[in-house]
Scaffold this active site. Structure first.
Site, mmCIF file in Angstrom:
data_model
loop_
_atom_site.group_PDB
_atom_site.id
_atom_site.type_symbol
_atom_site.label_atom_id
_atom_site.label_comp_id
_atom_site.label_asym_id
_atom_site.label_seq_id
_atom_site.Cartn_x
_atom_site.Cartn_y
_atom_site.Cartn_z
ATOM 1 C CE LYS A 178 22.908 -27.965 10.350
ATOM 2 N NZ LYS A 178 23.557 -28.045 11.648
ATOM 3 C CD GLU A 185 16.466 -37.645 12.573
ATOM 4 O OE1 GLU A 185 16.245 -36.491 12.984
ATOM 5 O OE2 GLU A 185 15.571 -38.481 12.339
ATOM 6 C CG ASP A 205 21.784 -23.164 12.436
ATOM 7 O OD1 ASP A 205 22.339 -23.951 11.653
ATOM 8 O OD2 ASP A 205 21.327 -23.517 13.545
ATOM 9 C CE LYS A 249 20.187 -26.536 13.045
ATOM 10 N NZ LYS A 249 20.746 -26.015 14.305
#
Lengths: 434, 434
Positions: free
Chosen positions: A102, A126, A198, A202
């Site tokens: 990510k 994905e 984090d 995303k």
């Protein structure tokens, strides 16, 4: 049909999971993909004792991306230095790439996708968002008919585990964090998880594919959950809300909101009922309305599930004209829009406020009058009596929607009233109803 | 790139929604698909006053499938007679087909897909299951790495609306059904919805793509919600459960369970908290574990959202070698497996039982002893005293898991005890936890 050869780089949690899933479900995967998918080469800098029967092993991980037999490189080493070089080299060599990284996509995706487009190869990611939930596919393909209004997600399992424990057991943040570290849910340095970095990686990716804008991680607003008290969780509950560490990306008339912060969500929403390490994403779109997706956002095989789905997707389009493939960021690279990302001061939300005030007559009136002057409307108030008359009195308010800079100005005025015992706790509120 | 020409057949709720979405979001759809998607021909047997600017209109709907300019035929007339002929003719003419027709796919899908494969065309049917939720895509592509253990879904909005109203407002089934009909949620003849036939069509499709088996609608077990009383809903609540009309497709060692029936679900499950006309599907898979998907399962634009997503998908693979496309039933046509569908008697579930018994001493003991002889274990009992001593006493039991034929045998014995005032109400229980 000729088998597709996969090279896996990185044999940690996700790498071993990917190897295991591809092997265990090999037959079913071949029945689905119409060809064998075989791991032929594995790159791992150290031997961790994990056996990879049938695959050549290289300690020089670049040997995998330089292997002419490898069709698809699966990058699972993480980080943004070696991983970036490795992915760029794979693309240069004409390999398709699948990654769960990510940080790499959020920070260097624009560059990676441009290189991939030039070479006519795919970069699939994905697994980079919400682990095993096929949310990239849902937004990029499943909702392709829609103009998307907003995306909101619980996209960090560690944070959600901590908030769930605080609520269920009335525990303190630091106490639960220690347990999460012991259980392996949180890293020794938990900053990325608990400060929302984090989640912001995303969310940056979700915003791009939802709105057709370039990746702009550096403009994401993040606020961590470290200052949430167990009392706040309990007061929120009393008001009919749950506290979640939510990522919100919203299209407004002036630009795109891109923000990760603790958030009060009405308890009736499905997303307010996503507990523990589970992840969930809610998408509001013009044709279909709200849709909701939930599942495991991390872990060996849940993440591998998304990695392998990408491998199968890429295998299917190996022979397809690249212009016909699903674009990396959902919209064609030459038609991304330049909607600005709004600074947090421009964002409008409702607020939960907790002020520990001195127990003097007239304090509530003073605070209410500052809010009223700032055109901030109060929706609910809880005032708790304390057994000890000298103790500070917690005053909890739920406001209606107001622009963040107006709220900031009002809170500055309240701070100057000399009625506060501690600083104000402020948590944004999202109704997620429209 | 050359625009893709779409012919829409049927201009009812979904047809007009599809036309509207394709037009309103035309620019965004072109940015996603990399080419214009244009409705060039519309087939509608009657003029309902809906304008379709830019598209030719034919009263002979077969004119659309015979139009050499049309690349993709969107079938939205419903039913299984004319629709079947129309779809088969479109395939014969080498057109790709997108349909929202669950009955057609569940009953004639094997034949339709065989014809499509022979011709090298696509038949896409995302809209046939759970409306706007991209559940076909999620299972067929997003979870392609997994061996799927079971799929459970609330896939009929009418039934869920009725059960939600019964719970929220303590209303009776017939009362709510009338309101649902007035609101347009239920047809004048509600059989398809309340008897579970519509849900069984959708479940049949989900089972095929989850397990790689041919469509076998005729073997699906269906039980309606017409006999659920508001008392049952209330007792279920007392036991910590919600009553939902659930479709369950489960892979067991002996074959596949394929069943639609009222079901008690623990209230902690997300799917137990899906209310009103919303749909939801839960999938249990070996690598990712449980994933959950929710959204609007019917209506004009929610369904159109799925139809248009299919149109975009089909547009992308127009030039792709047909063997590389996602197979209609997720697995390659020549590798479907022959797992048998199990008769309901072979299925094992827990049960909720409500017996209105005569208020005599020893009744509970007699019933308990029949269950015990049948090796049926009781998990919980509620016995309600009645104010009127001559009134029957409701006796509610929750059993542990037992094979349906053993439960049937025990209930037959209880019926012969001469203690029942009415027949036994029996609702299956699903924990949905593994």
């Amino acid at each position: 049909m000729k088998p597709v050869n996969v090279g896996i780089v990185g044999l940690g949690t996700v790498g071993t999971g990917t190897f295991n899933v591809l092997n265990r479900n090999r037959e079913d995967i071949a029945r689905r993909a119409g060809r064998e998918i075989v791991v032929t080469h594995v790159g791992a800098r150290r031997d961790n004792g994990f056996a990879t029967p049938g695959a050549k092993v290289s300690r020089d991980i670049f040997a995998v991306v330089n292997d002419p037999e490898v069709d698809i490189v699966v990058e699972l080493i993480g980080g943004t230095t070696v991983a970036r070089d490795l992915v760029m080299k794979a693309i240069e060599n004409g390999k398709h790439v699948v990654t769960a990284n990510k940080a790499l996509i959020a920070q260097y995706g624009n560059e990676v996708f441009a290189a991939a487009q030039k070479k006519g190869v795919n970069v699939a990611f994905e697994a980079a968002v919400a682990g095993g939930i096929p949310i990239i596919k849902a937004i990029r393909e499943g909702l392709a008919a829609n103009r998307i209004a907003w995306v909101a997600g619980i996209i960090n399992g560690t944070g959600n585990f901590i908030l769930t424990e605080m609520r269920d057991k009335g525990r303190d943040f630091n106490d639960v964090l220690k347990e999460a570290q012991a259980l392996g849910y949180a890293e020794a340095d938990p900053t990325f998880d608990v400060e929302g970095i984090d989640a912001a990686h995303k969310l940056t990716i979700l915003a791009s594919i939802a709105f057709g804008i370039p990746l702009q991680f550096e403009k994401a607003f993040t606020e961590g959950i470290t200052k949430i008290g167990r009392d706040d969780v309990a007061y929120a509950e009393e008001l009919g809300y749950r506290v979640k560490h939510l990522g919100v990306a919203r299209r407004t008339a002036n630009g795109v909101e891109l923000r990760v912060h603790p958030t009060l969500i009405p308890e009736a929403r499905l997303i307010a009922n996503v507990h523990g390490v589970m992840n969930a994403v809610m998408v509001m779109s013009d044709a279909v309305g709200p849709t909701f997706y939930s599942g495991r956002g991390a872990g060996s095989e849940p993440t591998a599930s998304a990695v392998v789905a990408d491998v199968i997707d890429v295998a299917r389009v190996l022979t397809t004209d690249p212009t016909n493939r699903v674009p990396h960021l959902a919209f064609q690279a030459d038609s991304l829009s330049d909607l600005p990302i709004l600074p947090i001061e421009e964002v409008e939300t409702a607020y939960y406020l907790r002020m520990d005030v001195k127990d003097h007559p007239g304090v509530l009136a003073k605070i209410a009058s500052v809010l009223s002057e700032g055109a901030i409307n109060i929706e609910a108030i809880i005032q708790k009596d304390q057994a000890d008359e000298t103790a500070p009195v917690p005053l909890i308010m739920l406001t209606r929607k107001v622009q963040e800079k107006k709220m900031n100005a009002a809170l500055d005025k309240i701070r100057k009233l000399d009625v506060l015992v501690n600083d104000i706790t402020r948590i944004r509120v999202e109704a997620l109803s429209q």
